[in-house]
Design an enzyme around this catalytic site. Structure first.
Site, PDB file in Angstrom:
ATOM      1  N   SER A 247       0.847  -1.186   0.000  1.00 13.70           N
ATOM      2  CA  SER A 247       0.000   0.000   0.000  1.00 13.70           C
ATOM      3  C   SER A 247       0.882   1.234   0.000  1.00 13.70           C
ATOM      4  O   SER A 247       2.005   1.211   0.497  1.00 13.70           O
ATOM      5  CB  SER A 247      -0.909   0.013   1.225  1.00 13.70           C
ATOM      6  OG  SER A 247      -0.191   0.471   2.352  1.00 13.70           O
ATOM      7  N   LYS A 248       0.355   2.281  -0.589  1.00 17.60           N
ATOM      8  CA  LYS A 248       1.156   3.494  -0.699  1.00 17.60           C
ATOM      9  C   LYS A 248       1.431   4.066   0.688  1.00 17.60           C
ATOM     10  O   LYS A 248       2.512   4.585   0.960  1.00 17.60           O
ATOM     11  CB  LYS A 248       0.436   4.516  -1.570  1.00 17.60           C
ATOM     12  CG  LYS A 248       1.310   5.720  -1.834  1.00 17.60           C
ATOM     13  CD  LYS A 248       0.970   6.431  -3.102  1.00 17.60           C
ATOM     14  CE  LYS A 248       1.974   7.536  -3.330  1.00 17.60           C
ATOM     15  NZ  LYS A 248       1.365   8.741  -3.832  1.00 17.60           N
TER      16      LYS A 248
END
Ligand code: GLU
Length: 500
Positions: A247-248
């Site tokens: 995930s960013k």
């Protein structure tokens, strides 16, 4: 066109996840292989996140990757009236019902079941939380209600075949009577996705494995709507080194497609790399990892996709390991071997942004420019290297790497006198070439008693500011006599300012 219809249905969230790009690629490959239709649908119903900017990021990313769509972009928000109509149809046939239990009440029922040793309590039937007569009373008062799907519980397991994960059979008692419409009448994902895939007549739903658990509910919805159930293929998740879903928020820029474009990755290399996440286009005994787009289309095979999660190795705190080493190696291969006519449309903007582009590169200097690119790209990893390590070849304004100056110039103080002498000899050559520069340099080394190696290294750093690069004599040919002479003459000044 065949009847194969696939889609990519991202929810724009502000960035384009590499896992999303892989889903898009595989859906696209399937459609292209079968002469089918690839649909792009933006699931833009989350108004806060689905800004025009988030949508543009997806559209730009898809275009950059060369994943062209045949229909769309379809905006899910525009289909909401159809979703609401389908919910009404399900209500009319009894496949759905209005539910007046409040979220607090169903939450309390869930908690009570948990306390009584049943942690997997499900909402199973209209009266499982609030008696029907109480619900009728609330209805008469105009109380808010949701619309729930009535999961059929007496017809056995929900069955479907996933083209990657195989036959699935889910006990309906593991499913809630899930909500189709909220109290404000707006549809939820489960209903919308089925309605939209029906509207687009999607034949193959290809998406991330995180949606596998949604599929039984969707299969039931298709059946309740009397519609054909599409084929499903779920793709293994992409995990970061620590074994977490990428995930960013946790893993930073390596998760976002835009980062790759901005860091000088070629779209063909990116497509090649993401194709290898969970799939191997190689046939038995083949070890290669470089595949053209045409080969990917030809070889694509849903049945050969792995069930185990794909791994993505990178270290967001180490600039050299910013993305998977395989991605870097594949990109380097493309940077070195892509025909210049294909490379230039991607390289030109990089050079323009760096202030290095000159129109003559397309005109009078075309041959020189191309030969120089061929020479320097041998050692490059990304397009940005052309603007960085390649700067001294394309411009007179370039930095001297302090380490290179230290090692290759300052260590041999006699170079301050010898490099200008070499400049004079090079200026006087009747024919200028790598060979004649080499002869001149070796003669000077011999006469001066300074090792040829020291002079060669000094030449390289004086001319390019760097300690590494193409062969020192060949690079002189690329940089050109006038510039080489001027830079050799300037070497003492470089040495003086670095040594000061
Ligand atoms: N919009 C969903 C997502 O971005 C995908 C829905 C689907 O593919 O069914 O995860």
């Amino acid at each position: 066109m065949s009847s194969s219809r696939t889609r990519f249905a991202p929810s724009p969230t502000g960035y384009f996840h590499v896992g999303g790009a892989r889903t898009a690629l595989f859906s696209w490959l399937y459609a292209r292989q079968h002469g089918g239709t690839f649909v792009l649908r933006l699931e833009d119903t989350d108004r806060e996140r689905s800004t025009q900017a988030s949508i543009d990021i997806i559209l730009e990313g898809m275009s950059w990757l060369g994943l062209d769509w045949d229909e769309g972009p379809i905006y899910q928000s525009q289909n909401l009236p159809d979703h609401v109509a389908k919910a009404a149809q399900l209500l009319a046939t009894g496949a759905a019902y209005r539910c007046y239990a409040t979220p607090a009440e169903s939450g309390a029922a869930r908690e009570a079941a948990k306390a009584a040793g049943n942690p997997s309590w499900k909402y199973t039937g209209p009266d499982c939380v609030i008696a029907l007569d109480e619900q009728a009373r609330r209805a008469a008062q105009g109380a808010p209600s949701v619309v729930r799907f009535r999961v059929p519980r007496s017809t056995g397991p929900v069955q479907f075949r996933d083209l990657v994960y195989g036959d699935q059979a889910i006990d309906p008692n593991e499913l809630d009577d899930f909500v189709l419409l909220r109290t404000d009448g707006s549809p939820l994902y489960m209903l919308s996705v089925v309605c939209d895939d029906l509207l687009s007549q999607i034949s193959h739903v290809i998406r991330g494995q995180d949606h596998l658990s949604n599929t039984p509910k969707q299969v039931l919805l298709y059946q309740a709507l009397g519609a054909p159930v599409p084929q499903f293929a779920h793709l293994p998740l992409i995990m970061a080194a620590g074994g977490e879903k990428m995930s960013k928020r946790k893993h930073g820029d390596a998760v976002s497609v835009t980062t790759y474009r901005d860091r000088g990755v070629l779209p063909a290399a990116m497509v090649n790399f993401i194709a290898l996440l969970g799939w191997s286009p190689a046939s038995e005994g083949e070890t290669r990892e470089i595949f053209t787009r045409a080969e990917l289309i030809e070889r694509f095979n849903l049945e050969r996709i792995n069930r185990s999660n794909a791994k993505f190795t990178f270290d967001q705190h180490d600039a050299r390991k910013w993305t998977d080493p395989k991605a870097q190696a594949i990109n380097a291969e493309y940077v070195r071997t892509t025909p210049l006519d294909e490379l230039l449309p991607h390289l030109r903007p990089v050079l323009l942004a760096a202030g290095l582009w000159q129109d003559e590169f397309d005109g009078a200097q075309r041959d020189w420019f191309r030969a120089t690119l061929e020479l320097i790209r041998e050692r490059f990893w990304t397009l940005l290297d052309f603007a960085d390590q390649g700067r001294a070849y394309l411009s007179d304004e370039f930095p001297y790497d302090p380490k290179a100056v230290q090692k290759n110039l300052l260590k041999e103080p006699r170079l301050a006198a010898l490099l200008p002498q070499l400049a004079d000899r090079v200026a006087g050559l009747t024919a200028y070439s790598a060979d004649t520069v080499e002869e001149a340099l070796r003669a000077l080394a011999e006469e001066s008693g300074v090792g040829a190696g020291a002079l060669i290294n000094g030449l390289r750093t004086a001319v390019t500011g760097q300690a590494v690069g193409p062969g020192a004599f060949v690079l002189c040919e690329a940089v050109g006599r006038e510039r080489v002479v001027a830079r050799l003459r300037g070497a003492p000044a470089v040495m003086a300012s670095a040594g000061a």
